[in-house]
Structure formats: structure tokens, C-alpha cells
Scaffold this active site. Structure first.
Site, PDB file in Angstrom:
ATOM      1  N   HIS A 422      -3.570 106.540  24.665  1.00 18.44           N
ATOM      2  CA  HIS A 422      -4.184 105.333  24.132  1.00 18.44           C
ATOM      3  C   HIS A 422      -3.292 104.121  24.368  1.00 18.44           C
ATOM      4  CE1 HIS A 422      -5.033 102.443  20.834  1.00 18.44           C
ATOM      5  NE2 HIS A 422      -6.292 102.728  21.156  1.00 18.44           N
ATOM      6  N   CYS A 798     -15.420 102.914  37.016  1.00 18.31           N
ATOM      7  CA  CYS A 798     -14.614 102.121  36.099  1.00 18.31           C
ATOM      8  C   CYS A 798     -13.596 103.060  35.479  1.00 18.31           C
ATOM      9  CB  CYS A 798     -15.474 101.434  35.041  1.00 18.31           C
ATOM     10  SG  CYS A 798     -16.467 102.550  34.055  1.00 18.31           S
TER      11      CYS A 798
END
Lengths: 851, 851
Positions: A422, A798
């Protein structure tokens, strides 16, 4: 092709080839052709050198015959690529008693002793492999020369060889063998040399640099290697040979200088000649060269010219200048800049010339460097930013609630996590330097201390430097270099754009991201993750109310309060992007990400919601998941709790209406995440279409939009044929798709990814470099099946892979319409895409350059 | 095909077709052909009925002309399949004043009044749709008949119709319309009827059953519907019509009975005729039939014959008996038993005839039923089992540490989880009845209470019943039926095996599982999960030592203590399986599954390991994962910590040596889990081969083995071509493969799976029914690519889908070698596979049966 001679004199017309004789031989021939004063030179091709290494003798006498009756020569390595190294140059071959006597006459005893001693030292240590210490006898003079010769004789049980042919044979044999040694092999392979890389050798007449009149040697270049700006740089040392001028403090400047004597003072004509030679080289060799020269009694020889070593920013500047001057084409200028080198230019960097006090090392997760004071929480980071104090956020790992802190910080360090954790993903998106998985440091969050492996302890407010380019964490404030987004940078990228044939968009979640994307001239937003918009404190409260709502009505009421905020987000994004496409991904993460994890946080939440703690705790626990990645998120939320997507669609459409009223209409692209079945798309589409119709009817404003699917599950790729019936575009979310194709959580993979890559289980971390064989096949299947259904389907990628040259190459070949990547990777992607397009152009493919 | 007549008299040669006239018309024609005393009958095909429903009149007069001058007839429904229902039968059409007068003469006033009243009631309520209460006037007599006729006239404003043709027309119209009604449509579609299902009607001459001499009606069958054993069963009622005998307590037995009068007593010849008719039906209609008969003045009429309704166990017994008697072929006997019906026979069942006190409803996760006392923990379950008290384990959800408790319990109930949750999977494997996701009950683990939705509260020791077949949890001990693994069961399955063309193995982790697998005649073990072997208390301690080992040496030392236990496991398994193949999956789960989760557990562990609690806690935390499903498990553990697999391989090979020495050699199959790259297989294979060589060398015993791969990641399926280079077999683990293909955790899917299936997002829960389109394509790709590399590759499927008829069909078509499923599903799989093979046989495809 002609048979290659055993050796060849380098003349303008000789058959000298880079692949046979090496880069140096070829470069010397070019200098000869340019009429530069290059001493007599003979080139031995790789084939000959290999034969020497295998024990076959070479006809040294025949080679020596090119160099007059009393030859004095040097031998230098000439591999195909200068980066591949090679054995050290040996100077002054041919030194013996006779030569020595001659030199005593012409240059004096001191010079003659020095040259002879130098040769004996080199020969004894590099050819005869004797102990260097025994031959390092301080000042060169007659005594030390005699000692060296005696010592040689004692050790070798034979006198120092007098015969120049024998000397040359031994030097050649020794250099040929050194190339085959294990360490030399490993070193050059680390630089990218193929296993079969071979060595050429160059035998050159010595230009002495020691002797009567103006004699000496030096190196000269015409460009600043750090900035790339024009600047004569180098050193000259009288009575010296080889590259002595670079090693000795007695060396003098080249250009006139207040600080001391210069070559321009001593020998203005020779200086002018060198400047002229430099200009010729730049023009004709089409590159900024460094020239190695010798002056012997006022006579200039150019021994060699090599491409100037340079920083990434200098490389870019030079390429653009050469193209601007018409020396090279724009295509070539674009090809000369490595895409990956660009990231160095986008961020401040630690100045590598300064001292580095590294106290922890981790994974270089987001490039660039930053100096700031340590903070241990998102709150502290925001407070620090509010005070205007740059801070570095240090966390065990980050969670979505830390995003505001990461925004506020100038750098991020985490104890855990891998390149796609993250923290890493968000930091790259924000362009914030970041080091993750910093082993060798330990965080004590309670005591608010950071303890380094060496025992040093850092507290909140202590100054540190994060180097996200190298993965180092440094104590104190390191010396920094500013980023280089100058005209040359923009010019080169605009040329790249003119060659490029695949679109480049940016992943941008916030107005700041969008502004960065625009700055780097992305062609739109390929992925706007809307969930980050709900972590603002005021929104988080409403979000949690929505999560705890008991009825669809209560849920809708909470969402109604989020609607105007969300609409404002989109208005702002659309305005920044000024009509460029913006692809908005509907809400994706599991709802429990929005709940507090600590008991304290739950208590506060219970108070805020005015519900019993036990109920809040129970419901929070009920939302917890075993495998959140594979749980109730994405379109599953959209189907089960349709109110969320309804609110988002309404916000998007109302924002579109607002833009249309302002005279800058947009065509929003709405993307559904985590689809695995066609029916999911049908259900969401029906809802979204209805909302569009209602917004059109209420506002009286016509607008258009596109609805598409994010392909993140293997099943969506396999079923792309039917999914495309309801989708105007498919965008492959390769982060999640990789996770599911491998059955591998990127958050948990860090624990074994190193072992896996080291043992060659995975050739590369598949979260870093797209797995062409597995995930790639799903991309191809998805694109092909999707387009079979709908030939005008827009196909893109993406996610983290979007900015990698390898992935761009893959997508380009597969006919994708665009790739979307972090804003800070957009320049790299633009350049890489241009390289790929140029590599397909026949006229460009044959450009050869000096490397 | 001939044009179908508007209606047709049923004669032996009439053109009566089941698809046009319905099952009843066809069945009646069969009875006519068998010379049974069937009254005159006319069949109306579906086409005619549809036309009537659409408002077109039918020529009732022409129909009536078949039934003499003063007709008295009935109309019955005749859809294509008796399960599809249809409007109720209407008797005594033709009753009017004239008929009444005639019957008063022949049968007396009472009988005549009763018949007339009955017809008026039926007509008024079903045809004229008047309020039934107004026509239900107690005892039939002249008064009540007059009242009914008057009431009809008042309500309808016209007299009760006297014309039989008009009566028939109205009855036909009413029945035809009723078929088109919404509720009738929904009811029959729930029974599997297609949308276009149509109704035929049958018009039959009334055989009165009321009148002079021996008159009455009854039903008779020749088999016990629960056990399937031969038994004359039924009821007879004098002076009755239709199925009155089944409704009225005055009905008498058929066979001679001590408890009261019987038909056999009253009319022994008629009784003998009925027995004879039954035998003819069984032989000629090739089915056990129930006969509906009427006796009018001593004359027997057979009105109808329908297939006897039966339990699953009776169905199996009947099919085997018919085949044993040569009435049907073995192929047909096999086809007559639905595979899914078998699961009812394998476990005790709640007797459906008894009262059910259901206090919670959940998902039927593992079939069968059990009665026991509530326990709330694994420990309590074991203690209860040790006391010999059957217990039901009730948990919020189960974890691997609960397995011993599940072993000890006779049933399992969980508050959370879906059909593929841990509890469900393990329970099916163990054959333990299980209900998961039992909503409507709430568990209070602290207070050790189970609270039902109705507020009732249950504590430890309270008696409950788990019905894993229906998903019900019942208070108290329900009435039970024992399982039925009798000779007929074994015989039918042995016939099935002779037709079957795909292998069936069992998933078996323990000796008990293996014994079950053998009992159900599995052809080997297709999946032995070794991790369950480490949850025994003594092993768990060593396992945890291994996990906390600091060095490879310490780890190996702990594993060395596990080695003899593991070897003993395999020796036992190999012995039970007696030479049948045993496929052992190497260690798969993440290590943190073996650590305690509570603070108390960690403290105990710290004591056991003699390490500080803080360290144990820290290391346990460090092992935690965000998405354990996608984390450090399977072959990833095998690569990073190779000592575990080394120990297992050694245990397997040493067990093989022991078996070989006992004269019963085995060829163990070793399966590597969670593979995603070829190199993983290479690394493990090198290790395993070396250990095999070392065990062979040390023991001097030669043995063979096979190494294969469990295909659980989409990537392994895509790369099966190269993976098969090193694998002798590929077994698709469709549980995990489904999770990854959908990006869907089976543990977390429960939250929205219901919504998803209801909304048709997924046609079925993909963890329950193999997703042929997505996961299935990966199976096909994997099998095809694997076999392209290695034509003799063994390909199979293991996991929950293995036992589903649909999955077996899919795997069989794809040419898989075998499927492997829970031991308790093996019989079902064997039978389903036989059905599939038979469905492909032309000679079998045309068998038609009465249904």
C-alpha cells in the site's frame, strides 16, 4: 564478409570492424579518418586474441615491424563495448637496455630511468604476476631500477626480457588470459556483456610525454558531465604519461584560470588545436567525446577518444543539443535517452558526491529523495505540514487511513511491505519518495522510537533523509540536487510524442495528482480511484454512518450527504483535465477499510454514531474478512448495496452537467471494478443508465458518457467476449489480475519474493514486471475476445505495470489503445513508447552510435 | 406425423401419444392393451385443450356420444408428466334430474342424492367459482341437494345446467383455463415443467362405486413406499367414489387383517384379480404401479394406474428387483436411480413423517442428520466423545484447530460461513451432518448460550438435532431413519461401475476417511491433505517448535521428531488402501494456522517454547497475513523452507519401503500444491528425487513413485504445457482455482452469494457447481496443454466439485482420467458417471419409462 587478418594497421581504408576489433580500434580509425594526429596503431581482432589465450603464439616481430627499428609501444584493451572493461593498459613495451641508453641521450637519465622502472613494475606485476609490493620502491632512479631488475631475475630465475618481441608476446598473452578470468567474466556480465563477449587489443606507438621541450599528457572534454552544459574540462600534467594527469595533484588546468597555470597559458596553439579536434569529434563522431592526448616536445598526439561519462540530466541535455545543432536527428536524440533515466530528473536526488550516513536499507519503492523530521502517525504528519515543517512519515506499514498523512509528508518509510505494498503504490502515485520493507531498523510505535540496526535511536522530530531511488534511509539532512524539468526535458518528450503510437494516461485520484498528470502531459486520466476521496475526516464520519445504516433508506440518506462533496471532487478533476478523458473507477475497497481497527477508535465511533459499543464492535467484526482481496468489494458492493454506485454516478453526471454549463463539456468514463460475470455489468449498467437519464431530464443538459469494465479477475479476461457486449472499454488492472493469476497477495508476497527471484522461480517480481507468459496471455485473450464482440472497444492497461517499458511494449504489440500509470511515470512511459515505435522503423534501426 | 384428432377414444390401436395426450391417456391405453377392465375413455390432446382455453368451443355432444344415451362421466387431467399437477378431477358429469330419477330407481334415493349433491358442489365451486362454504351442507340428503341447487340458481341467476353437453363444455373450459393460471404455472415450473408445458384431458365413463351389491372404490399397490419391499398396501371403501377410500376412516384393509374387515374377506375373487392386474402392470409397464379401482355391483373397473411414489431407498430397491427379475435391464435400473438421491441413503435421516421443532435454518452443508448434546468448543466435544455422549458442536465458525472437535462430534452447526466454508468442507469429508450459516440463531460464546430467533435459549448439554440434508436445526431428539447400505445398494453400484468410463477416487486425509473410501469402493485416494495430520496435540507442539526455529538446523530437528509420526500416518493409509493409488498432497496451509490466536494461547506457547511472551507474540504477528489464501503457503513454503517437504517425502518413501517389505508394494503419488511456475516444480522435484534415492540406498528396497502438480492457480493452468515437463499428473484443485478465477474467497463469499444467485449474477454458487465457462475453460486449457507436452499425463479433478454429476460430466467429456471427491460422495459419483456413460449409448438412449 572478408576474412579478418591476424592483425591490421589502422589506416583510413583498413578493414577495422567494431564487432571484430572492438570499440577502441574502430574509434581510433574514425579519429584517423578525421585527420587527428593519432600515433601509428595496429589492431588485433578478437579472433587473434582468443587464439593467443588458447596458447597459440602470435607473430610479435611482424607487429613490431610497424613501429620502426627501436619500437616503444603500448597495448590497450578494445572490447566491443567500453562498459565491458578489460585488462589494464600496458605502456612502454620495448624498454630494455638499448632503449634505455637511447632515452638517456635524448631525454636525460631521470626520464629514462622512470620510464624503464615503470615498465618493469607493470611487467613484473601484471605479466609475470609477481608481488607488487616488491616493485613499489618509491622514487624512480637508477638504484630502484636496478633493484627491480635484480628482484625480477631472482624471482623468475631468468633475466628481465630484453627482446621487444618477447615482451610484446608475453604482454599480449597475459592480457588475453586476463579476459578469460572468472572475476573479469563476472564483472562484464554484470554490465550486460554476453557470455561470448570477446576482446580486441590495440598496439600503439608510444607518444612519450616525457622528454625535451613541452612534453606531457592530459585529458580534455567539452561538456559538464553533471549538467551537460558546454564547458572545457580536464587536466594536463607536464612530463607524464597515460592518465597520470587525472591522478596527480601537480596537474594543471586546461583553460586559463586564476587559481593557477593552465595549458592555454603554456601552449595556446596546442590548446586551440585540441578545441578544434573536440569540435570535429562532436560533429563527425556525433557525440561529446573525451580526448586523451600527449605532447612530446611540442608535438600533439591524440591517443584516444571516449564518450564522455555523464549524468542522466547531462545525457538528456547533450542529446537535445546535438539534435538542435543538426548533428543527430530528433529520432536519434530520443533514442539516446534511456526512459528509466528520466525518473532521476523528476525528483530531487541525494547528491552522490556527498557523504552518506545510511542507518537502514529497504526497497526503493518510490524514486527521489527528501529531507524531513520524523513523524510516526498520520495526524503528526498533518500537524507538521500545517506548521510548514517538512516531515518523513515512519510506519510499520500504511493503511488507507494514512493517506492524508502520506499527502502531508515529504517522504515515507515503512518497516514492512514490498514494492507493491500500500505504502509503495500510494507513494508512487503521490510522487513522494518512499522506502518500504526497511529491514535493519525496528519501530517501537508505543515509545515513538525508531531503532537502527547499529543501535542508534531516532525520535519524533529528528531529521532524516529518505532516498527512494536507492532504498537508503540516512541520518540527518543529506546534500540534495534539484529536479531537472527544464526546456530540454520538455523538448525531448515533445519529440518523443511525435513518434509515439500508443496513448499514455495517468492514474490520478486527487486534484494534485491530476495537476501532476497535466504537467507531465498525460493524455487523460486512465484510472481515478474514488475511494481515496472518502478518507477526509468529515467524509469518513458520513461514510461510517452509511456503513452502519440499517435500511436502504438510511444508507441513501448518508450517501446524499456525500453526494455534493463527491460532485465537487469530479468538477475539480474535470476542470483540471480540461476536456481530456477522465476514467473514474466506481467504489472498490471492502467497507471494513473505513472502520477503525483499535478499541479506542471503535469507542469513538460508537459515540459518534450514538450506538452501544458492543453493537458497533459486533458489526465491525461481522464485516471483517478472511481474505479481503477476494471478498465483498468492487462490483459486489455495487450489486448488493446499489446505493453507493448510484450516488457516485449521480455525482459524476451532475459534475458533467456543471462543466457543460461552463462551456467545457466532458465525456466521463465510468469503470466498474472487480467484474467476474457479464450480469454484474448488466445490473450496474441498468442503474447507471437510469441515473443518467434522470440527471439529463432534471438538468435539461445533454451529456454523453462511457461505461466500461476493469478487468482484474482471470474470469473477466476469459469472458471478455460477453462482457464487452455491455462495455465501451476494458481496462486491465494488472495489479489485481496478477494477484489472482498467481494466487499471490502483493501485501504478503514480500516475505518470499526475494528468495523466489534469487532462485529463479520467478524471473522478476511479477508485480514489478508484467508476467507476459501468464497474466500477459490473459490480457491477449481478453483484448481479442472483447474486440471480436465490439471492434471499436477501447482497450488499455492501468495499474503499476502501466509505466514499465516492457509492459508498454507488450500492450503496444497487442494493439492496446493506451496505458495508464502513476503521474510521475508518465514522462518515462512517453519516452519508452517512442523508443518502441522507433525500434519498428527501418530507417531508425540502423543508427549506430558510440557507446 | 399424422394430424392429431380433436379427441380420440382410447383403444389398443388409437393414436395416443404421451407428448400430445399426456401421461395418463398413454398409461390408460397401456392398461387397455393389457386387457385390464378400463371403462370407456376419450382423450383430448393438449392442442384441443389449448383451443378450449382460448375460447373455442369443443363438440361436447360428439364426445358424449361415446358414452351411451344417458352418460355419466369424469374428466381427469393428463399433463405430459404427472409431477406437473393439473386441475382436480371432476366426477359425475351428466348428473341432472333425469339421471337422478334413474339412479333413485337403480341405487336408491340416498345414493342418488349423494352423487347429485357431490356434482353440484364440485361444479358450483370449481366451474362456476362460487363460495365453497355455501355448498358444504353436512349430510347429503334431499334437503341439502335442493338447497344447493337453489343456492346455485340464486347466485348465478340461472338454473343449474341440465344438459350433459353443456356441463361437459363448462367443465372442460374451466379445467383448461385453470391450467393457464399463474399459480398453477409457477407450481409446475417449480417441479421442472417447461414454460410451454401443456395439458391433455381424459374423459372417462363413471364406474359408480355406489349402488347395489358389492360397490365401492379403492387404491392398491404392491410395494412398501418407504422400504421398497413387496407388500400389498392400500385401502378400500364401500359405496365410495374416486380416492375417498384414502380420506375416510371407514375405509377397510385390502389384505386379510386381524384389525378389521378387508377386501380379501369381502370379495376374494376381485382381490385376486387386482393382484393379478398388479403383476401384469409390473411386468408389462416395467414399473411398480398403484392401481385405482372401482367395484360396481361386483364388477371390477380399473380407472387408472400411476407409478408408486417412493422414498429414495425404495426407488433403489425396486430398480434392482425389477432388473433381478429380468423386467428391466441393468442399464435401466442404474438410470432409474438419481445419483443425488443416494446421499439420503448414506446417512441417518430425520424421519419426515414425524413432527419437526425447527429453531434455526441454515445452509445444508453436509447431508444426514444427528442427535446430540450441545458443546461450544473442540475440547468439550472431545470430552463428550470420551464420555461416550454424542455431541453437536456449535461454533461461530470453525478453524483448523477445531478439526479434532469435529471428529469427535456427531454433527456441526456454525453461525457463519457458506457451502464451502471450512466447517462445510471438513464436515463433508468426515461425513458429519452439518448446517452452516445458521441465521436466525445467535451464539454467545462467553455465556455459552445459543439463542434462537424465537427467543428460546439453549445451553451446553441441551439435546438438539442437526438435519444436514435440509439445513434445519431442531430442538430435542427428532425421530430418525437408519442408513441403507444394503445389498441392493452395493449391487446397483457394481452395475454402475461396469458401465462407468471415468475413475472415481476419494479425498481422504485420515485412516477413518480412507476406510470410508474403501467401504464405498473408491478406486484410490485422489487427495490426501497432510496438514490435518499436524493438529494432534502432541504434534502441534512440535509443529510450533518447527515454526519458531531460528535456523534450518533447529527446524530440521523439530521435523525429525515429526517424521516417525508422519511415516506411521502413511503406513496406515497405504495399508488401508491395499495397493490402490494414494495421492498425497504436500503441506499446504500458511504456518500461522498452527499458532494460537488468543492471548492465553500465546502465553501457553511461550511457556512451552521457553521464550519470552513478547517474542512469541511478535513472531506470531509477523506471520499474520492480509490474505492468507494468497500468501505464504503451498509450494511457496516448500521452496522457502524446504525442510518440511523433505521430511514429508522421506516419511512417504520410508512408508513405501515398509509396505514393500510387508509384500504389499505401493506407488505413492506426491502432489505439489499452489504451483504457479514451472521452476517451483523443478526445485521440489530435485529435492524429492534426491530423498527417494537416499531412502532407496539406505533401505536397499526399490520403490517407484509419481510426482505431480495440483493446479489451483489460473497461471498453473495457462502454463500447464511447461509444468507438465516435470509432472506425471495434474490434478485440478477447483476450490482454489474457482477462488482465484473469480477473485472470490469462499470464506467471504457467503455474505453476498445469496443475493448474487437470486439476481442471476451467477447462475449457481460456483463453489457448488463448477463454473464451466470460466474455471472450466482453464481446466480444458490446462489438460490440453499438459497432454500436448506429455501424452500419458494423468489428469484429474479433486476438491468439492469432484462429486457433482455436472462436474463429472464436464471432466468426462474433457477426457479426464478420474475425479476425486469426499468419501461420502463416492457412491453418488460412481452412479453419476455411469449415467453419463449410458447417456452416450445409443441403445440406452431410447429407453422410455413411466414417470
Amino acid at each position: 564478409m572478408q576474412k579478418i587478418a591476424e592483425f591490421a594497421e589502422i589506416t583510413p581504408s583498413a578493414d577495422i570492424r567494431r564487432d571484430a576489433h572492438g570499440w577502441r580500434a574502430k574509434c581510433l580509425q574514425r579519429l584517423v579518418r578525421l585527420d587527428l594526429p593519432v600515433p601509428e596503431t595496429v589492431a588485433l581482432p578478437a579472433q587473434t586474441v582468443r587464439s593467443i589465450a588458447a596458447g597459440h603464439p602470435v607473430d610479435s616481430k611482424a607487429i613490431l615491424s610497424h613501429f620502426g627499428p627501436i619500437p616503444l609501444i603500448s597495448v590497450r584493451p578494445s572490447p566491443e563495448n567500453p562498459d565491458w572493461g578489460g585488462p589494464g593498459t600496458v605502456l612502454n613495451i620495448g624498454m630494455n637496455a638499448a632503449q634505455h641508453a637511447r632515452l638517456v641521450d635524448t631525454n636525460g637519465r631521470e626520464a629514462a630511468d622512470a620510464l624503464y622502472l615503470r615498465f618493469v613494475q607493470t611487467y613484473a606485476t601484471h605479466v609475470a604476476r609477481l608481488d607488487p609490493d616488491m616493485f613499489d620502491s618509491g622514487t624512480p632512479n637508477a638504484d630502484s631500477l636496478r633493484d627491480a631488475l635484480r628482484h625480477y631475475e631472482r624471482e623468475m630465475e631468468e633475466p628481465f626480457p630484453e627482446d621487444p618481441a618477447q615482451q610484446l608476446s608475453e604482454v599480449l598473452r597475459s592480457m588475453a588470459r586476463a579476459w578469460e578470468g572468472t572475476s573479469a567474466r563476472l564483472l562484464r556480465q554484470a554490465k550486460g556483456a554476453p557470455v561470448e563477449a570477446a576482446l580486441g587489443l590495440v598496439v600503439q606507438e608510444m607518444a612519450q610525454g616525457i622528454g625535451q621541450g613541452i612534453s606531457g599528457s592530459g585529458v580534455m572534454q567539452f561538456i559538464d558531465p553533471v549538467t551537460g552544459l558546454p564547458l572545457v574540462k580536464g587536466r594536463y600534467l607536464g612530463q607524464s604519461q597515460g592518465r597520470d594527469a587525472l591522478k596527480k595533484t601537480e596537474a594543471i588546468y586546461l583553460t586559463r584560470d586564476k587559481r593557477g597555470p593552465s595549458l592555454e597559458d603554456i601552449a595556446p596553439e596546442i590548446f586551440a588545436d585540441l578545441i578544434r579536434h573536440g569540435a570535429v569529434c562532436r560533429q563527425k563522431l556525433r557525440e561529446e567525446m573525451q580526448i586523451e592526448f600527449t605532447i612530446e616536445d611540442g608535438r600533439l598526439s591524440v591517443l584516444d577518444a571516449v564518450k564522455v561519462q555523464r549524468s542522466a540530466r547531462a545525457g538528456l541535455k547533450i542529446a537535445v543539443a546535438l539534435a538542435d545543432d543538426g548533428v543527430i536527428s530528433r529520432e536519434e536524440a530520443v533514442l539516446r535517452v534511456e526512459p528509466r533515466a528520466l525518473s532521476e530528473l523528476l525528483h530531487p536526488q541525494v547528491d552522490m558526491r556527498a557523504a552518506r550516513d545510511v542507518f537502514a536499507k529497504g526497497i526503493a519503492a518510490s524514486p527521489g529523495a527528501a529531507v524531513g523530521r520524523i513523524v510516526f502517525s498520520s495526524q503528526a504528519a498533518q500537524a507538521s505540514a500545517a506548521r510548514g515543517e517538512p516531515c518523513i512519515m515512519v510506519r510499520r506499514e500504511t493503511a488507507p487511513e494514512d493517506i492524508r498523512g502520506m499527502h502531508a509528508a515529504v517522504g515515507v518509510v515503512t518497516e514492512r511491505g514490498g514494492v507493491t505494498s500500500h505504502a509503495a503504490v500510494i507513494a508512487r502515485g503521490l510522487g513522494v519518495p518512499c522506502v518500504v520493507g526497511a529491514s535493519g531498523m525496528r519501530l517501537d510505535p508505543k515509545e515513538k522510537r525508531l531503532i537502527a540496526a547499529d543501535g542508534r535511536s531516532f525520535g519524533e522530530g529528528d531529521l532524516i533523509t529518505v532516498d527512494g531511488t536507492t532504498g537508503d534511509v540516512l541520518a540527518g539532512a543529506a546534500e540534495m540536487l534539484a529536479p531537472a524539468l527544464d526546456d530540454a526535458f520538455r523538448k525531448l518528450l515533445s519529440w518523443a510524442d511525435s513518434f509515439r503510437d500508443i496513448g499514455i494516461r495517468a492514474n490520478a485520484d486527487t486534484p494534485a495528482d491530476a495537476a501532476t498528470a497535466r504537467q507531465f502531459e498525460a493524455q487523460g486520466i486512465g484510472l481515478c480511484r474514488t475511494e481515496h476521496m472518502f478518507f477526509d475526516e468529515d467524509r469518513l464520519v458520513v461514510m461510517r454512518e452509511m456503513i452502519f445504516a440499517d435500511t436502504s433508506k438510511d444508507r441513501a440518506a448518508a450517501l446524499a450527504r456525500l453526494l455534493p462533496m463527491q460532485r465537487a471532487d469530479f468538477v475539480q478533476l474535470f476542470e483540471i483535465m480540461a476536456g481530456l478523458p477522465v476514467c473514474i473507477r466506481l467504489f472498490d475497497p471492502p467497507l471494513h477499510e473505513f472502520l477503525p481497527h483499535s478499541r479506542e477508535g471503535l469507542r469513538e465511533l460508537a459515540e459518534a454514531l450514538d450506538r452501544p459499543l458492543s453493537e458497533v464492535t459486533r458489526r465491525a467484526e461481522a464485516l471483517a474478512e478472511f481474505n479481503p482481496m477476494l471478498g465483498m468489494r468492487g462490483v459486489r458492493l455495487g450489486v448488493v448495496l446499489p446505493e453507493i454506485y448510484a450516488m457516485q454516478a449521480q455525482a459524476i453526471f451532475e459534475a458533467a452537467v456543471e462543466l457543460a454549463r461552463k462551456g467545457t463539456p466532458v465525456v466521463p468514463e465510468i469503470m466498474i471494478p472487480l467484474v467476474s460475470a457479464k450480469r454484474e455489468v448488466e445490473l450496474v449498467k441498468a442503474h447507471v443508465d437510469a441515473i443518467a437519464a434522470s440527471v439529463r431530464a432534471k438538468s435539461g443538459v445533454a451529456f454523453d458518457f462511457k461505461l466500461g469494465v476493469m478487468v482484474e479477475t482471470p474470469r473477466a479476461a476469459l469472458r471478455a467476449g460477453e462482457i464487452a457486449q455491455h462495455a465501451a472499454f476494458l481496462s486491465f488492472g494488472t495489479n489485481d489480475l496478477t494477484q489472482m493469476t498467481y494466487g499471490l497477495s502483493r501485501d504478503d508476497a514480500g516475505r518470499f519474493m526475494n528468495t523466489y527471484v534469487q532462485q529463479g522461480v520467478f524471473p522478476e517480481d511479477p508485480f514489478h514486471i508484467l508476467d507476459v507468459d501468464g497474466v500477459g496471455e490473459l490480457l491477449l485473450i481478453g483484448a481479442e475476445r472483447g474486440r471480436a464482440t465490439r471492434p471499436d472497444l477501447t482497450v488499455s492497461i492501468c495499474g503499476e505495470h502501466g509505466g514499465n517499458p516492457e509492459s508498454i511494449g507488450f500492450c503496444r504489440k497487442a494493439g492496446f489503445d493506451y496505458v495508464s500509470c502513476s503521474p510521475y511515470r508518465v514522462p518515462l512511459a512517453r519516452l519508452a513508447a517512442a523508443h518502441l515505435a522507433l525500434a519498428d522503423r527501418v530507417d531508425v534501426r540502423n543508427i549506430t552510435t558510440i557507446s
